[in-house]
Scaffold this active site. Structure first.
Site, short mmCIF file in Angstrom:
data_model
loop_
_atom_site.label_atom_id
_atom_site.label_comp_id
_atom_site.label_asym_id
_atom_site.label_seq_id
_atom_site.Cartn_x
_atom_site.Cartn_y
_atom_site.Cartn_z
N ASP A 172 -13.61 10.86 44.30
CA ASP A 172 -13.99 11.50 42.81
C ASP A 172 -13.43 10.95 41.90
O ASP A 172 -12.71 9.82 41.21
CB ASP A 172 -13.10 12.36 43.92
CG ASP A 172 -11.60 12.45 43.44
OD1 ASP A 172 -11.07 11.14 43.56
OD2 ASP A 172 -11.34 12.77 44.45
N ASP A 207 -3.74 22.27 49.99
CA ASP A 207 -4.40 22.87 50.35
C ASP A 207 -5.05 22.70 50.85
O ASP A 207 -6.16 22.78 51.78
CB ASP A 207 -5.29 23.45 49.29
CG ASP A 207 -5.83 22.28 48.09
OD1 ASP A 207 -6.13 21.66 48.68
OD2 ASP A 207 -6.61 23.05 47.03
N HIS A 252 -7.62 20.09 50.67
CA HIS A 252 -8.46 19.09 50.43
C HIS A 252 -8.80 17.24 50.58
O HIS A 252 -7.26 17.32 50.54
CB HIS A 252 -8.69 19.65 49.07
CG HIS A 252 -7.30 18.84 47.93
ND1 HIS A 252 -7.49 19.30 47.24
CD2 HIS A 252 -7.31 16.97 47.59
CE1 HIS A 252 -6.69 18.40 45.96
NE2 HIS A 252 -6.51 17.19 46.38
N GLU A 272 -12.29 21.22 47.85
CA GLU A 272 -11.38 21.98 48.42
C GLU A 272 -12.03 23.04 49.12
O GLU A 272 -13.32 23.17 49.45
CB GLU A 272 -11.24 22.97 46.46
CG GLU A 272 -11.08 21.91 45.81
CD GLU A 272 -9.19 22.33 45.63
OE1 GLU A 272 -9.01 21.78 46.49
OE2 GLU A 272 -9.42 22.13 44.34
#
Ligand code: GLP
Length: 256
Positions: A63, A132, A134, A139
């Site tokens: 990413d 979270d 990810h 996400e």
């Protein structure tokens, strides 16, 4: 899934480095998927110390932030060159990192997918995990079959990453990330997680239901996914005794 739990981050890092080192020795033309964040830093230090041959290795990063020029100190491009690439003999032409300043993002993303295919697919993808759940920057609620694309960060991730930028207001809101479908096509997955703040996300990913609300839970569907954890990151796993027992009792031929 194989859940490898070591008492310390250093121990878990060595196991992960050994897995990658063994792949690179067996296949000098390996295609590696690489990750950023604080988690893989110790892994990259270990790989550098191992003095492996990177001359024919191809890499694809997961990413990048949209809008940051490559040379920005917080771009993942800068991160990868500073923390790994400039210390090994990788060929620049074999390094692929999403371009956060691409003008036509969908076109860039389609090309990135094509480059992965042209390289013969990823042999081993390194992953961290967000608090979270990810992976990459997929996400919660990301499609479990998604491909490389633009995503908007959650407030949680912006807050988590603000430490690198000197304030949440400086963290870009948008990112390019390989999709979960892209990640799932790698032949092996190696997820690293350290510290208690990852414990809940790890437990949900390993033992929770598979769902887009914890993108890492999709690893349950992968035929060759490993988690390398330290004790604190494994602290909320209900079956940790079993995972430890399995690892300690591996037949010799299964050991890396
Ligand atoms: C980052 C990256 C992820 C990484 C995760 C955890 O923002 N995009 O690839 O796994 O968030 O980061 P850290 O390792 O710093 O906890």
């Amino acid at each position: 899934m194989e859940i490898i739990i070591q008492p310390t981050q250093a121990g878990a890092t060595i196991v992960a480095a050994r897995i990658i080192g063994s792949l690179m020795r067996k296949n000098p033309r390996a295609v590696l998927g690489l990750a950023t964040g604080s988690t893989p830093l110790s892994l990259y230090r270990e790989l550098i110390a191992m003095k492996l041959n990177w001359s024919q290795v191809t890499t694809f990063n997961l990413d990048e932030y949209v809008g940051l020029p490559r040379e920005h100190e917080q771009s993942y491009h800068t991160f990868m060159w500073d923390n790994l690439f400039k210390h090994v003999n990788v060929a620049k032409k074999n390094v692929h990192i999403p371009d956060g300043s691409a003008r036509d993002i969908p076109k860039f993303c389609a090309k990135y997918e094509q480059q992965i295919r042209d390289a013969g697919g990823i042999d081993l993808q390194v992953l961290g995990i967000g608090t979270d759940g990810h992976i990459g920057f997929n996400e919660p609620t990301s499609s479990l079959v998604s491909r490389t694309r633009i995503k908007t960060l959650t407030r949680q991730t912006i807050a988590d990453n603000s430490r690198f930028f000197g304030g949440a207001h400086k963290v870009p809101h948008h990112v390019i990330t390989m999709g979960i479908g892209t990640i799932m096509e790698a032949r092996q997955l190696l997820l690293l997680a350290f510290g208690e703040k990852k414990a809940r996300a790890v437990a949900e990913a390993v033992e929770g239901p598979i769902g887009a609300i914890n993108p890492a839970s999709m690893l349950q569907m992968h035929p060759a996914a490993r988690f390398c954890l330290d004790d604190p990151a494994a602290s909320q796993l209900r079956h940790s005794d079993y995972y430890r027992w399995v690892y300690e009792n591996k037949p010799d031929w299964q050991k890396v």
